[in-house]
Design a protein around this motif. Structure first.
Motif, mmCIF file in Angstrom:
data_model
loop_
_atom_site.group_PDB
_atom_site.id
_atom_site.type_symbol
_atom_site.label_atom_id
_atom_site.label_comp_id
_atom_site.label_asym_id
_atom_site.label_seq_id
_atom_site.Cartn_x
_atom_site.Cartn_y
_atom_site.Cartn_z
ATOM 1 N N LEU A 68 44.357 68.778 22.295
ATOM 2 C CA LEU A 68 44.023 67.501 21.801
ATOM 3 C C LEU A 68 43.269 67.952 20.533
ATOM 4 O O LEU A 68 42.217 68.617 20.527
ATOM 5 C CB LEU A 68 42.868 66.751 22.789
ATOM 6 C CG LEU A 68 42.220 65.549 22.293
ATOM 7 C CD1 LEU A 68 43.234 64.404 21.849
ATOM 8 C CD2 LEU A 68 41.342 65.107 23.617
ATOM 9 N N ILE A 69 43.617 67.281 19.349
ATOM 10 C CA ILE A 69 42.887 67.696 18.130
ATOM 11 C C ILE A 69 42.408 66.554 17.559
ATOM 12 O O ILE A 69 42.712 65.233 17.945
ATOM 13 C CB ILE A 69 44.122 68.086 17.164
ATOM 14 C CG1 ILE A 69 44.709 69.422 17.378
ATOM 15 C CG2 ILE A 69 43.286 68.358 15.609
ATOM 16 C CD1 ILE A 69 45.992 69.730 16.825
ATOM 17 N N PHE A 70 41.068 66.605 17.167
ATOM 18 C CA PHE A 70 40.187 65.404 17.065
ATOM 19 C C PHE A 70 39.043 65.647 15.617
ATOM 20 O O PHE A 70 38.865 66.782 15.546
ATOM 21 C CB PHE A 70 39.545 64.915 18.088
ATOM 22 C CG PHE A 70 38.481 65.947 18.621
ATOM 23 C CD1 PHE A 70 36.820 65.751 18.596
ATOM 24 C CD2 PHE A 70 38.870 67.128 19.476
ATOM 25 C CE1 PHE A 70 36.035 66.660 18.918
ATOM 26 C CE2 PHE A 70 37.859 67.946 19.958
ATOM 27 C CZ PHE A 70 36.469 67.660 19.650
ATOM 28 N N ASP A 71 38.733 64.476 15.193
ATOM 29 C CA ASP A 71 37.723 64.535 14.162
ATOM 30 C C ASP A 71 36.454 64.728 14.756
ATOM 31 O O ASP A 71 35.846 63.777 15.407
ATOM 32 C CB ASP A 71 37.862 63.175 13.240
ATOM 33 C CG ASP A 71 36.846 62.932 12.105
ATOM 34 O OD1 ASP A 71 36.112 63.932 11.920
ATOM 35 O OD2 ASP A 71 36.931 62.020 11.506
ATOM 36 N N ASP A 72 35.945 65.786 14.537
ATOM 37 C CA ASP A 72 34.613 66.227 14.836
ATOM 38 C C ASP A 72 33.294 65.467 14.143
ATOM 39 O O ASP A 72 32.379 65.374 14.706
ATOM 40 C CB ASP A 72 34.319 67.850 14.693
ATOM 41 C CG ASP A 72 33.239 68.353 15.465
ATOM 42 O OD1 ASP A 72 33.339 67.902 16.629
ATOM 43 O OD2 ASP A 72 32.736 69.266 15.159
ATOM 44 N N THR A 73 33.750 64.657 13.001
ATOM 45 C CA THR A 73 32.685 63.982 12.462
ATOM 46 C C THR A 73 32.534 62.549 13.161
ATOM 47 O O THR A 73 31.628 61.491 12.726
ATOM 48 C CB THR A 73 32.842 63.852 10.899
ATOM 49 O OG1 THR A 73 33.858 62.833 10.659
ATOM 50 C CG2 THR A 73 33.035 65.036 10.443
ATOM 51 N N ASP A 84 43.015 72.122 31.856
ATOM 52 C CA ASP A 84 44.156 72.728 31.050
ATOM 53 C C ASP A 84 44.508 72.011 29.760
ATOM 54 O O ASP A 84 45.728 72.187 29.345
ATOM 55 C CB ASP A 84 45.242 73.019 31.961
ATOM 56 C CG ASP A 84 45.963 74.175 31.655
ATOM 57 O OD1 ASP A 84 45.487 75.122 30.920
ATOM 58 O OD2 ASP A 84 47.334 74.334 31.984
ATOM 59 N N VAL A 85 43.595 71.086 29.329
ATOM 60 C CA VAL A 85 43.884 70.638 28.024
ATOM 61 C C VAL A 85 42.965 71.385 26.890
ATOM 62 O O VAL A 85 41.700 71.110 27.157
ATOM 63 C CB VAL A 85 43.497 69.002 27.949
ATOM 64 C CG1 VAL A 85 43.764 68.584 26.494
ATOM 65 C CG2 VAL A 85 44.554 68.406 28.803
ATOM 66 N N THR A 86 43.438 71.952 26.034
ATOM 67 C CA THR A 86 42.658 72.557 24.801
ATOM 68 C C THR A 86 42.245 71.522 23.968
ATOM 69 O O THR A 86 42.844 70.800 23.374
ATOM 70 C CB THR A 86 43.507 73.743 23.903
ATOM 71 O OG1 THR A 86 44.204 74.604 25.064
ATOM 72 C CG2 THR A 86 42.706 74.128 23.099
ATOM 73 N N ARG A 87 40.983 71.486 23.476
ATOM 74 C CA ARG A 87 40.185 70.705 22.559
ATOM 75 C C ARG A 87 40.163 71.599 21.161
ATOM 76 O O ARG A 87 39.585 72.434 21.137
ATOM 77 C CB ARG A 87 39.096 70.338 23.089
ATOM 78 C CG ARG A 87 39.092 69.243 24.388
ATOM 79 C CD ARG A 87 37.893 69.015 25.158
ATOM 80 N NE ARG A 87 37.245 70.165 25.373
ATOM 81 C CZ ARG A 87 36.063 70.142 25.995
ATOM 82 N NH1 ARG A 87 35.768 69.254 26.676
ATOM 83 N NH2 ARG A 87 35.513 71.532 26.452
ATOM 84 N N GLN A 88 40.465 70.744 20.294
ATOM 85 C CA GLN A 88 40.312 71.460 18.991
ATOM 86 C C GLN A 88 39.751 70.524 17.775
ATOM 87 O O GLN A 88 40.574 69.349 17.335
ATOM 88 C CB GLN A 88 41.615 72.059 18.262
ATOM 89 C CG GLN A 88 41.617 72.785 16.980
ATOM 90 C CD GLN A 88 43.072 73.359 16.522
ATOM 91 O OE1 GLN A 88 43.923 73.672 17.838
ATOM 92 N NE2 GLN A 88 43.220 73.849 15.377
ATOM 93 N N PRO A 89 38.277 70.811 17.538
ATOM 94 C CA PRO A 89 37.833 69.871 16.511
ATOM 95 C C PRO A 89 38.173 70.166 15.031
ATOM 96 O O PRO A 89 38.636 71.243 14.699
ATOM 97 C CB PRO A 89 36.302 69.945 16.646
ATOM 98 C CG PRO A 89 36.394 71.283 17.214
ATOM 99 C CD PRO A 89 37.570 71.442 18.076
#
Length: 451
Positions: free
Chosen positions: A221-226, A240-245
């Protein structure tokens, strides 16, 4: 693979007609129907000999030999062709269900969010195409270098999908993106929209939470950290879901040109601009990394990306006048796009005009979301059509109510396209001026080239 016989109910839709063409190009037998088909759908379908011979719904075209019926959002639940398909027990899909059905063996990438999803998806497709990758896709706008908005084959190992949060079909009010079950999902931001489906902000946010909750093991899961609300959605623990800001890509503006500041590739000039597009680039870079595209490859390709159709699309550029048209209509998009143009052209006078065209933007309970969103403009205008309010069965809105909602006393409000066109022409006083026209509609048919 044996060719399928597929009928489209409501074939004239933007994605529907592109999916029909994509399947036709793969050798499937395609038929379709609709009660109204507008341009450019009409010409596209005619080009491939897929335009229905007559408009309207004709149950006799539904027969037991069909392998599938694909139901568009524009059709109604009591559609006579749909009733016939059900009577014959034919498989009936919405287009998201059909796309998933045909891509279960592929790596699925879904780009979702209230804003930026079309541009991020387009950036990813541009980079993959630049490097000769084999991929399928579904995107919500026409992109330079791509004949259709949909490609669906048996061979491609990856499919990149723009994930729409609007309802799936007349039979299924769920967001389309819940049907795709992505291995990689990107959420670009959350700002309340589609109030006819999600009457409260909490209900709207919940749909993105469901998207993240439905991701399988070993997904990313890639997401806007702002984005504050995305922190709530994305930082929830999921097994088991990788989070990537991601954040705004480092950049600078010089003489009206934007360059990316990179660690290893130096300064990389790009054709798009605005802080929101610098976020979009970071998001696209993160997705491409998971698809085997190195940073060097990404920066090489992104330099030639011109943007998706009607996304800060420059239609006129002279010494004294620049005109952009943009799809922005939701409050967050209007604010980001206006700020981007002002930052890119600080010495120009900025005349910004937004059309209130969607159900949400013309809803009195939602109008207050536009407060201060045009503040970056030197001159601000709003256009809306009273006829559109009637068609959507919404309460009449007085121009004074719009001025109050935007909280800008000098706001110019127009209900006739001819008056708006005359006003915009009057703003061309020889001083370098940028005109920013934001709408998902057409400003009542006004031609930008006549300004």
């Amino acid at each position: 693979m044996k060719p399928l016989s597929i009928h489209f109910i409501s074939i004239g839709g933007s994605v529907m007609h592109n999916l029909a063409i994509a399947l036709h190009q793969q050798g499937h037998h395609i038929t379709g129907s609709d009660d109204e088909i507008y341009e450019p759908s009409r010409t596209h379908l005619e080009t491939y000999n897929l335009l229905p011979a007559q408009t309207g719904w004709h149950p006799e075209v539904i027969h037991a030999g069909l392998d599938a019926v694909i139901l568009g959002m524009h059709a109604r639940a009591d559609n006579p062709e749909l009733q016939k398909a059900r009577d014959l027990n034919l498989p009936v899909y919405s287009y998201p269900e059909f796309v998933y059905e045909q891509s279960q063996h592929k790596q699925r990438v879904v780009v979702a969010g209230s804003h930026g999803k079309t541009t991020i998806t387009s950036m990813i497709l541009h980079v993959l195409k630049h490097h000769g990758r084999n991929f399928d896709y579904l995107v919500g706008a026409q992109i330079e270098g791509f004949d259709t908005m949909v490609k669906l084959t048996t061979e491609a190992p990856v499919i990149v999908i723009e994930g729409d949060e609007y309802g799936t079909s007349p039979l299924d009010p769920q967001p389309k993106f819940l049907h795709y079950h992505p291995h990689i999902a990107l959420i670009s931001g959350i700002a309340w929209d589609h109030v006819n489906l999600y009457p409260t902000y909490e209900q709207y946010v919940r749909q993105f939470e469901l998207l993240a909750d439905g991701m399988g093991k070993s997904s990313t899961l890639i997401f806007d950290d702002t984005d504050d609300m995305l922190d709530v959605v994305a930082l929830k623990e999921r097994e088991d879901v990788t989070r990537q800001p991601y954040d705004v890509h480092s950049y600078r503006i010089e003489n009206g040109k934007t360059v990316l500041l990179t660690k290893d590739q130096g300064e990389v000039p790009v054709l798009v601009f605005g802080e929101h597009n610098m976020k979009n680039i970071s998001g696209a870079l993160a997705v491409c990394d998971h698809l085997g595209i190195t940073e060097e490859m990404f920066y090489e390709a992104i330099q030639s990306f011109k943007g998706a159709s009607k996304r800060l699309e420059k239609v006129i550029d002279t010494d004294s006048k620049i005109i952009f048209r943009d799809f922005a209509h939701a409050p967050s998009k209007v604010e980001a796009t206006t700020a981007a143009v002002k930052a890119q052209y600080p010495k120009h006078r900025l005349v910004a005009c937004v059309e209130l065209h969607t159900f949400s933007s013309l809803n009195k309970t939602f109008l207050g979301q536009y407060r201060d969103k045009l503040d970056q403009a030197d001159v601000a205008a709003v256009f809306y059509s009273p006829h559109t309010l009637e068609v959507k069965h919404l309460a009449p809105i007085a121009p004074a109510e719009i001025v109050t909602a935007f909280d800008r006393p000098d706001l110019q409000v127009f209900t006739e396209s001819a008056a708006l066109e005359q006003f915009l022409k009057s703003q061309q006083n020889g001083q370098p001026t940028v005109f920013l026209l934001m709408s998902s509609g057409t400003f009542g048919g006004m031609s930008t080239h006549g300004l």
